[in-house]
Scaffold this motif. Structure first.
Motif, mmCIF file in Angstrom:
data_model
loop_
_atom_site.group_PDB
_atom_site.id
_atom_site.type_symbol
_atom_site.label_atom_id
_atom_site.label_comp_id
_atom_site.label_asym_id
_atom_site.label_seq_id
_atom_site.Cartn_x
_atom_site.Cartn_y
_atom_site.Cartn_z
ATOM 1 N N HIS A 187 28.523 -35.195 45.738
ATOM 2 C CA HIS A 187 27.965 -36.411 45.128
ATOM 3 C C HIS A 187 28.000 -37.529 46.172
ATOM 4 O O HIS A 187 29.059 -37.895 46.664
ATOM 5 N N ILE A 188 26.801 -38.031 46.520
ATOM 6 C CA ILE A 188 26.684 -39.061 47.554
ATOM 7 C C ILE A 188 26.731 -40.443 46.908
ATOM 8 O O ILE A 188 26.143 -40.661 45.859
ATOM 9 N N ARG B 100 32.752 -56.295 44.011
ATOM 10 C CA ARG B 100 31.543 -56.305 43.194
ATOM 11 C C ARG B 100 31.888 -55.800 41.802
ATOM 12 O O ARG B 100 32.802 -55.005 41.613
ATOM 13 N N LEU C 101 26.306 -44.777 47.662
ATOM 14 C CA LEU C 101 25.774 -45.781 48.585
ATOM 15 C C LEU C 101 26.736 -46.953 48.658
ATOM 16 O O LEU C 101 27.458 -47.253 47.716
ATOM 17 N N GLU C 102 26.700 -47.603 49.815
ATOM 18 C CA GLU C 102 27.489 -48.817 50.029
ATOM 19 C C GLU C 102 26.471 -49.848 50.486
ATOM 20 O O GLU C 102 25.984 -49.746 51.613
ATOM 21 N N GLY C 103 26.088 -50.754 49.605
ATOM 22 C CA GLY C 103 24.952 -51.622 49.937
ATOM 23 C C GLY C 103 23.713 -50.753 50.059
ATOM 24 O O GLY C 103 23.388 -49.998 49.153
ATOM 25 N N SER D 281 34.447 -51.393 44.884
ATOM 26 C CA SER D 281 35.141 -51.879 46.066
ATOM 27 C C SER D 281 34.479 -53.162 46.573
ATOM 28 O O SER D 281 33.299 -53.406 46.319
ATOM 29 N N ALA E 140 17.736 -45.398 38.480
ATOM 30 C CA ALA E 140 18.649 -44.903 39.511
ATOM 31 C C ALA E 140 19.045 -45.996 40.482
ATOM 32 O O ALA E 140 19.838 -45.777 41.395
ATOM 33 N N ALA E 141 18.514 -47.206 40.284
ATOM 34 C CA ALA E 141 18.644 -48.242 41.315
ATOM 35 C C ALA E 141 20.066 -48.754 41.476
ATOM 36 O O ALA E 141 20.510 -49.037 42.572
ATOM 37 N N ALA E 142 20.778 -48.908 40.386
ATOM 38 C CA ALA E 142 22.165 -49.350 40.503
ATOM 39 C C ALA E 142 23.035 -48.313 39.806
ATOM 40 O O ALA E 142 22.557 -47.583 38.938
ATOM 41 N N TYR E 143 24.291 -48.273 40.183
ATOM 42 C CA TYR E 143 25.175 -47.259 39.610
ATOM 43 C C TYR E 143 25.350 -47.473 38.111
ATOM 44 O O TYR E 143 25.659 -48.568 37.655
ATOM 45 N N ALA F 84 33.068 -44.682 40.951
ATOM 46 C CA ALA F 84 32.128 -43.681 40.444
ATOM 47 C C ALA F 84 32.834 -42.338 40.254
ATOM 48 O O ALA F 84 32.660 -41.663 39.245
ATOM 49 N N VAL G 218 21.506 -40.349 43.969
ATOM 50 C CA VAL G 218 20.842 -41.148 42.941
ATOM 51 C C VAL G 218 20.688 -42.546 43.524
ATOM 52 O O VAL G 218 21.681 -43.206 43.812
ATOM 53 N N ALA G 219 19.472 -42.983 43.758
ATOM 54 C CA ALA G 219 19.255 -44.293 44.385
ATOM 55 C C ALA G 219 17.833 -44.744 44.109
ATOM 56 O O ALA G 219 16.965 -43.917 43.794
#
Ligand SMILES: Cc1cc2nc3c(=O)[nH]c(=O)nc-3n(C[C@H](O)[C@H](O)[C@H](O)COP(=O)(O)OP(=O)(O)OC[C@H]3O[C@@H](n4cnc5c(N)ncnc54)[C@H](O)[C@@H]3O)c2cc1C
Ligand SMILES: Nc1ncnc2c1ncn2[C@@H]1O[C@H](COP(=O)(O)O)[C@@H](O)[C@H]1O
Lengths: 322, 256
Positions: free
Chosen positions: A7-8, B164, A10-12, B161, A66-69, A97, A41-42
């Motif tokens: 499961h990937i 946020r 994102l950070e920013g 983290s 999928a844009a934000a968690y 997550a 998912v992004a």
């Protein structure tokens, strides 16, 4: 042949550091002839595929939902990716997550589960996994039957091992998921509130933990900070007790800091705290419990009572101050 | 509105943790026990919600040493009812094993919202809230705080983290793994506690669900490798202070 699903996160706008750590671990566990699948998912998942070169294949979910968690969307996507991929091993990060997803995906897909994983090796029957327990006081070594899900501590594995550009085959999950019946909705995402200071920029930090005992004792630690030219910071319980503002929290759910000096007083060194400060240049730890895990990452430690040490430090610093 | 809070006792980390003879678990015979700190936050959040909206609060725990006293404490803090779950053999059930037992009890209670601490220090096999979410087929969110009850839903904050946060609206019934209550847990006076011990009613319920299997075998528990750890100063605070400042000076940091 071993198959691993990652499961990937994102950070920013970028793939998170911990996700590269998981990808590196995935390749180690699968072996070169095994298969690594990634799930991303992004908003525009395809944009990140070149960064996931370690993976043979990437399940993607793109678009507005999928844009934000959102826990429910990621969980549905992970369960569906696992159904299609039929992996031997699923890897998630021990992140916000990961806290939502790991046990839920394991229960949904009937995977065995080990959390707080910091090392994993294949053996003929499955996996040998090392994980942290009791706030880092003990380390468990477990034999794990496959299929298994491991929830992995950020920082435990090499990031470089997972950084490889490439072009994994993309599998769009959109048509396999019913996202019309959502039981939760994202209202907004807020950036961290601006505070009086940005502790991530400080050269030196004095961090107080629960061992400080109460709000009234903070003054003494603040005096040390002033004498050292440091900013004051706190562990999560100190913030939750209202003794310091949230902007001064160090750790997993606070700030990640790497000052030249990190001087901590009455902090036990739980994995969630270490995640935020282990890269500091020089770490001094004051904790009267010799078994406190903070001493594993500190460079210099003392088991003195902090209330005995603070006056002794302040006396000396006042004498040398110009 | 009915809120169920799940409370668990965990080893007190201010005590020494000794290993059992087999080296695969801790010796539970002598170690002190304490209410899981995040469960304490969950209980406080439930009682705050009761104050804000008149919800009723039920505290739930597995039967075991100290559980009754813990539930009496929960009543003293403002829970309306306390239920002790019985009917299983083991002395200790991890969160994964216990999830089906709690799920059975929660279904019978018809709770609208289930709160429990985001984790315990013993969650080697995963956290309770997400397991419950799947077993009950209810939405679940972990690392949550600031719950506000609405009509058929609640809103809450999930923390990430770097500070946020997301504000999420969740349909009820739901399961929440709580990080921190909206206010620090309240102080309960000794007299209130005594009263709860005398008059607090604890209901016993038998659950029949089987524990959730997990084909993981712990082979050993051990303290972590300290070989790369800190150099330690002298025990005397005066000497320690001198050593610490000398080390800072030698590195040219934070000394003027
Ligand atoms: C999802 C999640 C996110 C989290 N995020 C964070 C985070 O961002 N930051 C964070 O810090 N924690 C975080 N935590 C909490 C973490 O698990 C620990 O509970 C926390 O770090 C413990 O804080 P502490 O070390 O101050 O307190 P404790 O663990 O209670 O330690 C206090 C220490 O002080 C010592 N002490 C007491 N009195 C004295 C004295 N007089 N002199 C010297 N030493 C003394 C004791 O020996 C003890 O080791 C998170 C947890 C979760 C589940
Ligand atoms: N721009 C983004 N698009 C999609 N998901 C994101 C984005 N930023 C963060 N996330 C997700 O939000 C969750 C929490 O992120 P973090 O702040 O790293 O804990 C992770 O699962 C990330 O994958």
């Amino acid at each position: 042949m071993t198959k691993v699903l990652v499961h990937i996160e994102l950070e920013g706008d970028d793939v998170a550091a911990v996700s590269y750590q998981l990808l590196g671990l995935a390749r180690k566990l699968s072996g070169q002839d095994g298969k690594v699948d990634a799930l991303l998912v992004a908003a525009e998942a395809q944009d990140h595929l070149p960064a996931l070169g370690i993976a043979n294949r990437a399940f993607t979910l793109s678009g507005e939902s999928a844009a934000a968690y959102l826990p429910e969307v990621h969980l549905k996507a992970l369960v569906e990716a696992a159904r299609q991929s039929q992996p031997d091993i699923v890897l998630t990060a021990y992140s916000s997550a990961g806290l939502d997803l790991a046990a839920a995906a394991a229960a949904a897909g009937d995977f065995s589960l080990v959390a707080y994983c910091e090392e994993a090796e294949r053996d003929e029957n499955g996996l040998i996994v090392t994980s942290q327990l009791y706030g880092g006081r003990l380390v468990a070594r477990s034999r794990v039957v496959l299929p298994a899900l491991l929830s992995v501590i950020p920082g435990a594995f090499d990031e470089a091992a997972g950084r490889m550009s490439g072009a994994p085959e993309a599998v769009d999950l959109a048509h396999h998921l019913d996202l019309s019946q959502q039981r939760m909705r994202l209202v907004e995402v807020t950036a961290p509130e601006g505070g009086d200071v940005d502790i991530t920029k400080a050269e030196a930090l004095v961090c107080i933990g629960r061992g400080i005992g109460g709000k009234d004792n903070i003054e003494e630690a603040e005096e040390l900070a002033e004498l050292l030219g440091a900013e004051i910071a706190g562990s999560r319980p100190v913030i939750d007790s209202g003794w310091l503002p949230k902007t001064r929290q160090v750790g997993k759910s606070g700030m990640k800091v790497a000052p030249r000096l990190y001087f901590c007083l009455g902090v036990s060194g739980a994995p969630e705290h270490l995640e935020g400060m282990r890269d500091a240049g020089f770490i001094v730890a004051v904790n009267k419990d010799p078994a406190a895990p903070i001493f594993e990452v500190a460079h210099l430690g003392t088991t003195c009572d902090l209330f005995d040490l603070l006056p002794a430090l302040a006396d000396r610093l006042r004498q040398t101050a110009p | 509105m009915h809120i169920a809070v799940i409370l668990r006792l965990v080893p007190d980390l201010s005590d020494e943790l000794d290993l059992a003879e087999d080296g695969k678990s801790i010796d539970r015979e002598w170690v002190g026990i304490a209410l899981n700190e995040f469960d304490e936050q969950a209980l406080e959040e439930a009682v705050l919600l009761k104050g804000a909206s008149g919800a009723s609060v039920t505290a739930l725990a597995l039967a075991g040493e100290g559980s009754e006293r813990m539930l009496q404490g929960a009543l003293a803090r403002g829970a309306d009812t306390a239920i002790l779950l019985e009917g299983f053999e083991a002395d200790y059930l991890d969160s994964r094993a216990a999830a089906p037992l709690f799920a059975e009890a929660l279904r019978a209670l018809e709770a609208d919202l289930v709160l429990t601490g985001v984790q315990t220090i013993e969650d080697l096999f995963g956290q309770l809230a997400p397991y419950l979410g799947i077993l009950l087929d209810w939405p679940q969110v972990s690392a949550a705080s600031n719950i506000v009850l609405g009509d058929g839903h609640c809103t809450l904050r999930q923390e990430y983290s770097g500070g946020r946060q997301a504000l999420i609206e969740v349909d009820l019934p739901a399961v929440v793994g709580l990080q921190a209550a909206s206010q620090p847990p309240r102080y309960v006076s000794a007299s209130k506690l005594k009263e709860a011990i005398k008059s607090g009613q604890i209901t016993r319920r038998t659950v029949t669900a089987a524990a959730m299997a997990n084909p993981v075998e712990v082979q050993s528990l051990a303290p972590p490798d300290r070989s790369a750890g800190a150099e330690m100063t002298a025990d005397d605070p005066e000497e320690a202070a001198t050593q610490i400042l000398a080390a800072l000076e030698a590195r040219g940091i934070a000394t003027r």
